[in-house]
Structures are given as structure tokens and as C-alpha cells.
Design an enzyme around this catalytic site. Structure first.
Site, PDB file in Angstrom:
ATOM      1  N   TYR A   1     105.297  40.564  88.482  1.00 25.32           N
ATOM      2  CA  TYR A   1     104.069  40.066  89.107  1.00 25.32           C
ATOM      3  C   TYR A   1     104.339  38.831  89.966  1.00 25.32           C
ATOM      4  O   TYR A   1     103.596  38.549  90.899  1.00 25.32           O
ATOM      5  CB  TYR A   1     103.032  39.701  88.042  1.00 25.32           C
ATOM      6  CG  TYR A   1     102.154  40.846  87.615  1.00 25.32           C
ATOM      7  CD1 TYR A   1     102.698  41.975  87.013  1.00 25.32           C
ATOM      8  CD2 TYR A   1     100.776  40.800  87.810  1.00 25.32           C
ATOM      9  CE1 TYR A   1     101.901  43.023  86.609  1.00 25.32           C
ATOM     10  CE2 TYR A   1      99.974  41.846  87.402  1.00 25.32           C
ATOM     11  CZ  TYR A   1     100.538  42.949  86.808  1.00 25.32           C
ATOM     12  OH  TYR A   1      99.737  43.982  86.418  1.00 25.32           O
TER      13      TYR A   1
ATOM     14  N   LYS B   1     112.390  48.248  78.111  1.00 25.17           N
ATOM     15  CA  LYS B   1     113.082  49.415  78.680  1.00 25.17           C
ATOM     16  C   LYS B   1     114.557  49.039  78.738  1.00 25.17           C
ATOM     17  O   LYS B   1     115.180  48.997  79.805  1.00 25.17           O
ATOM     18  CB  LYS B   1     112.481  49.714  80.073  1.00 25.17           C
ATOM     19  CG  LYS B   1     112.955  50.989  80.714  1.00 25.17           C
ATOM     20  CD  LYS B   1     112.375  52.241  80.081  1.00 25.17           C
ATOM     21  CE  LYS B   1     113.006  53.490  80.666  1.00 25.17           C
ATOM     22  NZ  LYS B   1     112.652  54.711  79.912  1.00 25.17           N
TER      23      LYS B   1
ATOM     24  N   ASP C   1     108.258  53.844  77.223  1.00 27.93           N
ATOM     25  CA  ASP C   1     107.770  55.232  77.322  1.00 27.93           C
ATOM     26  C   ASP C   1     107.434  55.761  75.934  1.00 27.93           C
ATOM     27  O   ASP C   1     106.399  56.402  75.727  1.00 27.93           O
ATOM     28  CB  ASP C   1     108.786  56.123  78.066  1.00 27.93           C
ATOM     29  CG  ASP C   1     110.228  55.932  77.617  1.00 27.93           C
ATOM     30  OD1 ASP C   1     110.502  55.018  76.810  1.00 27.93           O
ATOM     31  OD2 ASP C   1     111.094  56.716  78.069  1.00 27.93           O
TER      32      ASP C   1
ATOM     33  N   ASP D   1     100.371  45.099  80.962  1.00 30.77           N
ATOM     34  CA  ASP D   1      99.232  45.520  81.784  1.00 30.77           C
ATOM     35  C   ASP D   1      98.913  46.982  81.491  1.00 30.77           C
ATOM     36  O   ASP D   1      97.768  47.347  81.232  1.00 30.77           O
ATOM     37  CB  ASP D   1      99.590  45.335  83.270  1.00 30.77           C
ATOM     38  CG  ASP D   1      98.479  45.821  84.178  1.00 30.77           C
ATOM     39  OD1 ASP D   1      97.312  45.473  83.920  1.00 30.77           O
ATOM     40  OD2 ASP D   1      98.772  46.570  85.136  1.00 30.77           O
TER      41      ASP D   1
ATOM     42  N   ASP E   1      95.733  48.745  78.827  1.00 31.80           N
ATOM     43  CA  ASP E   1      94.692  49.691  79.263  1.00 31.80           C
ATOM     44  C   ASP E   1      94.705  50.930  78.372  1.00 31.80           C
ATOM     45  O   ASP E   1      93.650  51.461  78.014  1.00 31.80           O
ATOM     46  CB  ASP E   1      94.924  50.130  80.724  1.00 31.80           C
ATOM     47  CG  ASP E   1      94.146  49.260  81.710  1.00 31.80           C
ATOM     48  OD1 ASP E   1      93.818  48.104  81.344  1.00 31.80           O
ATOM     49  OD2 ASP E   1      93.859  49.716  82.830  1.00 31.80           O
TER      50      ASP E   1
HETATM   51  C1  IPM Z   1      94.529  42.994  84.338  1.00 31.36           C
HETATM   52  C2  IPM Z   1      94.338  43.508  85.728  1.00 31.36           C
HETATM   53  C3  IPM Z   1      95.074  42.587  86.668  1.00 31.36           C
HETATM   54  C4  IPM Z   1      96.537  42.644  86.296  1.00 31.36           C
HETATM   55  C5  IPM Z   1      94.878  42.899  88.149  1.00 31.36           C
HETATM   56  C6  IPM Z   1      93.424  42.979  88.519  1.00 31.36           C
HETATM   57  C7  IPM Z   1      95.613  41.905  89.007  1.00 31.36           C
HETATM   58  O1  IPM Z   1      94.758  44.831  85.825  1.00 31.36           O
HETATM   59  O2  IPM Z   1      94.125  41.840  84.066  1.00 31.36           O
HETATM   60  O3  IPM Z   1      95.076  43.721  83.523  1.00 31.36           O
HETATM   61  O4  IPM Z   1      97.248  43.572  86.710  1.00 31.36           O
HETATM   62  O5  IPM Z   1      96.989  41.749  85.581  1.00 31.36           O
HETATM   63 MG    MG Z   2      95.309  45.688  83.975  1.00 27.52          MG
END
Ligand code: IPM
Ligand code: MG
Length: 370
Positions: free
Chosen positions: A143, A200, A232, A256, A260
Site C-alpha cells: 500500500y 505467502k 491461499d 484487506d 472482507d
Molecule cells: C479497507 C478498504 C481500503 C483499503 C480502501 C478503501 C483504500 O478496502 O479499509 O479495507 O484497501 O484499505
Molecule cells: Mg478493504
């Protein structure tokens, strides 16, 4: 009585609605506990691009730095999707993370008993509940590594010219790895004393350094049983045995993605809070895991619970008000147990569907009753 300065960044989409809810809950906490919360609203994200052509105005970062804690709604939306990288709303998030030194991102994926059937996973996998803490490194790795684009004069095996090339560098220092691993081990100590370090290492040099540093610091946490897992495989195990996973610590990008996935397992992303923390004594930033949901913005139906639960994390981690934090969490559970739902988490026609404001009022009522 203590006076706390809270920097509020409502942001875009449903951000302003849900932060308003969380501030109302904090006001109620203030009244009941005798503390005073002073809120300072500042702009970041798309709305800041519109107002001053800068996703993160310097006054916003200054206000955040000078606060006791930051409460953020969400940033972004289709309106700003075609802007170049540094001008996008997301740049505000990265700037806040870096500017406040928030290297540790804690994302909880909890499947509330009342919402169990919202999980897309089979009943036999989630029947014992899911409660996973993902500790994501937040100010390093790909990042924040060097990136760029350049024309290439090379060709593919069949002679096709390569055209433009782009690159993003993943770089981690021992010190960066060590401080985030310590957060992971410490949280593991407070929970089930189990830690999964996700990487990884079969491919990446950075991951091999993560493993070395893990082995260096693990003896300081002799009670924690840790294991390494390739990312993975981890994404598979999250689906296969979510109930058995407890604390995961990993790099910025893997965190990240996995957070999710873990959020989706709970089926209710509208319920998930997060905390981003830096050095002790410095302000932390608290925000819902869900995004700005521009499609429902302004309709008064957004689920405020993730932001209210983020405010609970703020009370606990930045202000040291653990009892009040626990009460806010208890109030949220009581409201769910009473069958009250916002539309995104409604699973049965017996639910009472509430809008953002009504849901907030219910939580405040339940909190004041405790
Ligand atoms: C998160 C989001 C952010 C990230 C984006 C919006 C920059 O996906 O907070 O997980 O990738 O960190
Ligand atoms: Mg995210």
C-alpha cells in the site's frame, strides 16, 4: 469527570448518517457516566475533494492528531471513481493511517447468535458461532511501497511488444513486522492464546522475514500457540473451519482481502466495527468495516450498528472506558434480541424493521436501561 475531544470525520455516502448515530450514543454515554464528549466535525474523502480539491485537507489531519480519538464514517463513491490515485477519496484514508501512525488495524468478524442464519456458510460450520479477530498491518507493505508506470521496450515470447508496465513494491522492515506481531500476540493472549500468522512464504521474501521475526518474538509469548499459514490456504480454511479460527495477524494487503472474506462469513457487514491503533497514548481511529453505500445514502435506512460498535471500541481502546464500552455492546445485543433490525440484517418477516434513527434511539434506550 473527564472531557474528551472526539474528531468526527463523517465522510461520504451513508457516513454522515451513521456517525451522527454513534455520536448520539456517545452523548448518552456522556450523560450517564458523567464524562463530557466534545465533537469536532471535519471533512475528508469525496466531500473534501468537492469543497477544496483535496481528499485530506491539512486542517483535518491536524484536528485528528490533536484529538483523543477519531470516529470515521466512510469515504468514496462513484462520483469520484475516475480521479487519479492521489486525488481519490481513498487517499484520505491512507493519509490518515500514515499521518496518525495507525499501524495496527483490528477487524472483528463476529457472527451474532441472533443473525446466525445470515451467514452464507452451512449451519454445521457456524453452529458454534464465529468470532475472528484479524490484525492487519496498516501503514506498510504494498500500500505504501514505491509504485509507478513506465513504457517497456521488451517483448513477450511471441514477439508482442510489452507496451506500458506498472509496478507496486511490497517492502517490510523487521521493526514494522515486529510491532504488528506484538499486537497480534498480545491480543491472542487476551483471547484463546492461539495465533495464525498468514503469509505467502513459499514465494515472497517479505513473508520469509515475517516468519523469522515471528520466531524471534514468540519466546516472549510462551503461552501463545502460533502457526504459519499461506494466504491461499487461509482463505480456504476461513470457509472450511471459521469457528476454529481465532486471531489472525497479517500484512496490509492480505489483511484487506481476508477481512472482507471474514466479514462476509458473518453475513452482516453492517454490524462489523474496526479500530486502527498506533503508539499508546496517540489517538486511534474507529470506523465501520462497511463502505459508503452511496445507493442508500440519505434514505434513512443505513444500519448504524457497526459505527455504534466502533464507538464502543473507541471508548475502550482510546478513552479507557471499558465498562461503558461493554454496556454499549450489551445494548446492541439487547436490541437485536428484541427482534429489531435494519433492513440489511432482516432475516424473517417477524422482525421489526427500523430506520437509522429509530435503531439508534432503541440502542440508546437499551443503554440507558442497563
Ligand atoms: C479497507 C478498504 C481500503 C483499503 C480502501 C478503501 C483504500 O478496502 O479499509 O479495507 O484497501 O484499505
Ligand atoms: Mg478493504
Amino acid at each position: 469527570m473527564t472531557k474528551f475531544n472526539i474528531c468526527v470525520i463523517p465522510g461520504d455516502g451513508i457516513g454522515p448518517e451513521v456517525t451522527k448515530s454513534a455520536c448520539e450514543v456517545l452523548e448518552a454515554v456522556g450523560k450517564k457516566s458523567g464524562h463530557e464528549f466534545v465533537f469536532q466535525d471535519v471533512i475528508a474523502g469525496g466531500c473534501a475533494i468537492d469543497q477544496c480539491d483535496d481528499p485530506l485537507p491539512s486542517e483535518t489531519l491536524e484536528a485528528a492528531k490533536n484529538s483523543d480519538a477519531v470516529l470515521l464514517g466512510a469515504v468514496g463513491g462513484p462520483k469520484w471513481d475516475n480521479l487519479p490515485g492521489k486525488k481519490r477519496p481513498e487517499a484520505a484514508l491512507l493519509g490518515l493511517r500514515k499521518g496518525l501512525g495507525l499501524f495496527a488495524n483490528l477487524r472483528l468478524a463476529v457472527l451474532f447468535p441472533e443473525l446466525r442464519s445470515a451467514s452464507p456458510l452451512r449451519e454445521d460450520i457456524v453452529k458454534d458461532g464465529v468470532d475472528i479477530m484479524i490484525v492487519r498491518e496498516l501503514t506498510g507493505g504494498i500500500y505504501f511501497g514505491e509504485r509507478g508506470t513506465a513504457p517497456s521496450d521488451g517483448v513477450l515470447e511471441d514477439g508482442t511488444p510489452k507496451g506500458m508496465e506498472a509496478y507496486d513494491v511490497e517492502r517490510y522492515s523487521e521493526a514494522e513486522i515486529e510491532r504488528i506481531l506484538k499486537v497480534g500476540f498480545t491480543i491472542a493472549m487476551q483471547r484463546k492464546k492461539r495465533l495464525i500468522v498468514v503469509d505467502k512464504a513459499n514465494i515472497l521474501e517479505t513473508s520469509r522475514l515475517w516468519r523469522k521475526v515471528t520466531e524471534k518474538i514468540a519466546p516472549s509469548f510462551p503461552e501463545v500457540a502460533y502457526e504459519f499459514m499461506y494466504v491461499d490456504n487461509a482463505s480456504m480454511q476461513l470457509l472450511r473451519q471459521a469457528a476454529q479460527m481465532d486471531v489472525i495477524v497479517t500484512s496490509n494487503m492480505f489483511g484487506d482481502i481476508l477481512s472482507d472474506e471474514a466479514g462476509m462469513i458473518t453475513g452482516s457487514i453492517g454490524m462489523l466495527p474496526s479500530a486502527s491503533l498506533g503508539e499508546p497514548g496517540k489517538p486511534g481511529m474507529y470506523e465501520p468495516v462497511h463502505g459508503s453505500a452511496p445507493d442508500i445514502a440519505g434514505k434513512g435506512i443505513a444500519n448504524p450498528l457497526a459505527t455504534i460498535l466502533s464507538a464502543a471500541m473507541l471508548l475502550r481502546s482510546s478513552l479507557g472506558l471499558s465498562d461503558e464500552a461493554a454496556k454499549v455492546e450489551q445494548a446492541v445485543r439487547a436490541v437485536l434480541a428484541g427482534g429489531y433490525r435494519t433492513v440489511d440484517i432482516s432475516l424473517s418477516k417477524d422482525d421489526t424493521i427500523l430506520g437509522t434513527k429509530e435503531m439508534t434511539d432503541k440502542v440508546i434506550e437499551a443503554y440507558l436501561d442497563l
